[in-house]
Enzyme design. Structure first.
Site, PDB file in Angstrom:
ATOM      1  CD  GLU A   1     115.067  88.148  88.462  1.00  0.00           C
ATOM      2  OE1 GLU A   1     115.930  87.981  89.332  1.00  0.00           O
ATOM      3  OE2 GLU A   1     113.917  87.682  88.556  1.00  0.00           O
TER       4      GLU A   1
ATOM      5  CG  HIS B   1     118.872  89.188  91.306  1.00  0.00           C
ATOM      6  ND1 HIS B   1     118.672  87.926  90.767  1.00  0.00           N
ATOM      7  CD2 HIS B   1     120.136  89.193  91.811  1.00  0.00           C
ATOM      8  CE1 HIS B   1     119.772  87.208  90.935  1.00  0.00           C
ATOM      9  NE2 HIS B   1     120.661  87.953  91.568  1.00  0.00           N
TER      10      HIS B   1
ATOM     11  CE  LYS C   1     122.511  85.986  93.917  1.00  0.00           C
ATOM     12  NZ  LYS C   1     123.215  86.274  92.664  1.00  0.00           N
TER      13      LYS C   1
END
Length: 253
Positions: free
Chosen positions: A86, A143, A170
């Site tokens: 990530e 991510h 997120k």
């Protein structure tokens, strides 16, 4: 949108808050870095523990955490181990990842932990439970450093994070085209309008994505990351410039 208030900082209200990441490799590095931050205008600090060279020694991590807390105790603190896949600095076993986060939650010195969305669900649930029991908020993050997934895919990841108990979902993605940046902003806005009942953090990384770091207030992202000296992700702007740009936008909204 529900707000989260920690140490006088309210996430999910008004201007997006600015977070700076600590990336020191040793305890003296971290103390110097944390001390240098005291002159800057920011809201939240993140310790990227994957940069710390003794990360697998839990007693050393706790010692470092005490040092950081001593210098920056008035700032909300996010504890993050970012794994290699990530965009982080190194890989550790799931066991170490779990033990590290549990030990840090138990200290009472952090306000948030960041847990990766693609970890085992049982691990995520266990950390969410322990964090909430100890009044620690959880950011569940994802991510992609290569591309920007489809809009629906990004939204479903943010919703999944909510379902797993994230206080703040997120997502950070890499744009290969300007259309990718628009896609991330559109996903953020749709999430805000239709699905979100808590603050979210979204960003499009790299140079093309800089607008997403500035315009969170317009599209619905509650926190943005700025750089003090060394950026912890591609596209981070210097904190002072970031604050000026966000204020300028805010004035005209």
């Amino acid at each position: 949108m529900n707000h989260i208030k920690v140490k006088g900082v309210t996430l999910g209200e008004g201007l997006p808050k600015i977070c700076i990441s600590l990336v020191g490799r040793t305890i003296p590095d971290l103390i110097t870095e944390a001390s240098n931050l005291k002159t800057l205008d920011f809201d939240v600090v993140e310790w990227r523990v994957d940069f710390f060279e003794e990360v697998e020694k839990i007693d050393k991590v706790i010692e470092a955490l005490h040092s950081i807390h001593k210098v920056l105790q008035e700032k909300p603190l996010i504890f993050t181990f970012r794994s290699l896949e990530e965009g982080g600095e190194k890989q550790v076993s799931e066991t170490i990842y779990l033990q590290l986060n549990e030990a840090v939650i138990n200290t009472g010195l952090v306000d948030f932990i960041d847990v990766e969305l693609f970890k085992e669900e049982s691990l995520i649930e266990s950390l969410v439970q322990r964090a909430h029991k100890n009044n620690v908020f959880v950011i569940i993050s994802n991510h992609d450093f290569e591309k920007t997934p489809a809009k629906d895919d990004m939204i479903s990841r943010l919703i999944k994070a909510q379902e797993l108990g994230a206080d703040i979902p997120k997502i950070a993605v890499m744009p290969n085209t300007v259309a990718d940046v628009i896609k991330l902003l559109d996903a953020t806005n749709t999430m805000k309008e239709k699905f979100e009942d808590r603050p979210i953090i979204t960003m499009s990384m790299g140079g093309k994505g800089v607008i997403s770091r500035i315009a969170g207030e317009v599209f619905g992202s509650a926190l943005t990351f700025g750089a003090a000296e060394k950026a912890s992700a591609p596209g981070q702007m210097a904190v002072t410039e970031l604050r000026q740009m966000m204020k300028l936008l805010h004035k005209n909204l």
